[in-house]
Design a protein around this motif. Structure first.
Motif, mmCIF file in Angstrom:
data_model
loop_
_atom_site.group_PDB
_atom_site.id
_atom_site.type_symbol
_atom_site.label_atom_id
_atom_site.label_comp_id
_atom_site.label_asym_id
_atom_site.label_seq_id
_atom_site.Cartn_x
_atom_site.Cartn_y
_atom_site.Cartn_z
ATOM 1 N N GLU A 139 54.439 18.286 -7.824
ATOM 2 C CA GLU A 139 55.176 19.278 -8.740
ATOM 3 C C GLU A 139 54.123 20.530 -7.673
ATOM 4 O O GLU A 139 53.486 20.490 -9.297
ATOM 5 C CB GLU A 139 54.814 18.650 -10.326
ATOM 6 C CG GLU A 139 56.205 17.749 -10.392
ATOM 7 C CD GLU A 139 56.009 16.826 -11.546
ATOM 8 O OE1 GLU A 139 55.105 18.051 -12.233
ATOM 9 O OE2 GLU A 139 56.201 16.483 -12.187
ATOM 10 N N GLY A 140 54.555 21.127 -7.223
ATOM 11 C CA GLY A 140 54.328 22.255 -6.776
ATOM 12 C C GLY A 140 53.005 22.203 -6.086
ATOM 13 O O GLY A 140 52.070 23.067 -6.429
ATOM 14 N N THR A 141 52.466 21.386 -5.298
ATOM 15 C CA THR A 141 50.584 20.880 -4.385
ATOM 16 C C THR A 141 50.712 20.326 -3.665
ATOM 17 O O THR A 141 51.990 20.335 -3.440
ATOM 18 C CB THR A 141 50.238 20.287 -5.538
ATOM 19 O OG1 THR A 141 48.921 19.984 -5.320
ATOM 20 C CG2 THR A 141 50.887 18.337 -5.927
ATOM 21 N N TYR A 142 50.031 20.321 -2.716
ATOM 22 C CA TYR A 142 49.795 19.917 -1.385
ATOM 23 C C TYR A 142 48.471 18.615 -1.344
ATOM 24 O O TYR A 142 47.921 18.350 -0.567
ATOM 25 C CB TYR A 142 49.104 21.013 -0.338
ATOM 26 C CG TYR A 142 47.762 21.764 -0.814
ATOM 27 C CD1 TYR A 142 46.602 21.058 -0.448
ATOM 28 C CD2 TYR A 142 48.080 23.323 -1.617
ATOM 29 C CE1 TYR A 142 45.815 21.952 -1.667
ATOM 30 C CE2 TYR A 142 46.797 23.206 -1.670
ATOM 31 C CZ TYR A 142 45.907 22.868 -1.981
ATOM 32 O OH TYR A 142 44.253 23.381 -2.663
ATOM 33 N N ARG B 273 48.529 35.353 -9.339
ATOM 34 C CA ARG B 273 48.902 35.065 -8.151
ATOM 35 C C ARG B 273 47.850 34.478 -7.064
ATOM 36 O O ARG B 273 46.894 35.164 -7.797
ATOM 37 C CB ARG B 273 49.048 36.291 -6.466
ATOM 38 C CG ARG B 273 49.450 35.684 -5.631
ATOM 39 C CD ARG B 273 50.785 36.833 -4.063
ATOM 40 N NE ARG B 273 51.380 36.133 -3.236
ATOM 41 C CZ ARG B 273 51.802 37.012 -2.924
ATOM 42 N NH1 ARG B 273 53.012 37.290 -3.701
ATOM 43 N NH2 ARG B 273 51.980 36.709 -1.548
ATOM 44 N N ASP C 100 55.318 31.715 3.800
ATOM 45 C CA ASP C 100 56.862 31.543 3.931
ATOM 46 C C ASP C 100 55.942 30.454 5.239
ATOM 47 O O ASP C 100 56.443 29.097 5.211
ATOM 48 C CB ASP C 100 57.417 32.017 4.847
ATOM 49 C CG ASP C 100 58.022 32.295 3.557
ATOM 50 O OD1 ASP C 100 58.231 32.300 2.373
ATOM 51 O OD2 ASP C 100 59.024 33.933 3.917
ATOM 52 N N THR D 163 54.914 21.681 3.422
ATOM 53 C CA THR D 163 56.720 20.523 2.499
ATOM 54 C C THR D 163 56.982 19.554 4.125
ATOM 55 O O THR D 163 56.897 18.504 3.835
ATOM 56 C CB THR D 163 57.639 21.639 3.613
ATOM 57 O OG1 THR D 163 57.080 22.592 1.968
ATOM 58 C CG2 THR D 163 58.742 20.757 2.475
ATOM 59 N N ARG E 228 54.356 27.191 3.696
ATOM 60 C CA ARG E 228 55.193 26.624 2.895
ATOM 61 C C ARG E 228 55.684 25.185 3.138
ATOM 62 O O ARG E 228 56.208 24.097 3.623
ATOM 63 C CB ARG E 228 56.339 27.353 1.643
ATOM 64 C CG ARG E 228 55.061 27.783 0.968
ATOM 65 C CD ARG E 228 56.431 27.824 0.071
ATOM 66 N NE ARG E 228 56.407 29.748 -1.237
ATOM 67 C CZ ARG E 228 56.498 30.169 -1.440
ATOM 68 N NH1 ARG E 228 57.239 30.672 -1.013
ATOM 69 N NH2 ARG E 228 56.210 30.817 -2.403
#
Length: 163
Positions: free
Chosen positions: A89-92, A3, A59, A66, A62
């Motif tokens: 895939e799991g990134t910004y 983490r 939260d 998104t 995210r």
């Protein structure tokens, strides 16, 4: 488990590595740099990350990211039909293939910085296969992203590269 708080000046992470040889190797490499020293801000951020407030913050983050990804991809699809956006895939970080503009990497960089007032990550910074690509960081307030994309659109439209 791993983490990490992705904030400037917050340097903290930890690993649970069951394989002793790999754990020893990671410990050795980690000890070679001062970047693995926990500072006071990092300590409080690490503790806060595991509180309810930290969970709520993640939260919300995210949802924001998104939403920004959806906004950026929609904007690009609407105004730049030849630009291909790589599925995230799991990134910004949004990777865009701008080869349809027919510009060299150097010309694209000048266009982005001088005409659009943007500084994106050039694909070639990551190797020759990145030629023609740019990486856009969408982990920002929506207004910042919208303003950046609008500057890009306005400049590209003047050159006939946008609809």
């Amino acid at each position: 488990p791993y983490r990490r708080q992705r904030q400037m000046c917050i340097r903290d992470s930890y690993h649970i590595i069951y394989n002793k040889a790999l754990r020893d190797r990671v410990d050795k490499e980690s000890s070679l740099s001062h970047y693995n020293s926990l500072n006071v801000l990092s300590m409080h951020a690490l503790v806060g990350a595991y509180t309810q407030e930290g969970s709520d913050w993640v939260d919300e983050l995210r949802q924001t990211i998104t939403g920004n990804v959806d906004y950026a991809c929609g904007f690009i699809a609407q105004h730049f039909p030849g630009v291909v956006v790589t599925e995230l895939e799991g990134t910004y970080l949004v990777w865009c293939d701008f080869r349809c503009f027919g510009m060299s990497d150097a010309d694209m960089k000048v266009f982005l910085t001088d005409e659009c007032m943007l500084y994106l990550d050039n694909g070639t910074d990551f190797g020759a296969a990145g030629s023609g690509y740019q990486r856009i960081n969408v982990a920002c307030p929506r207004k910042t992203l919208a303003d950046a994309l609008d500057r890009f659109y306005q400049a590209a439209r003047k050159r006939g590269m946008a609809r």
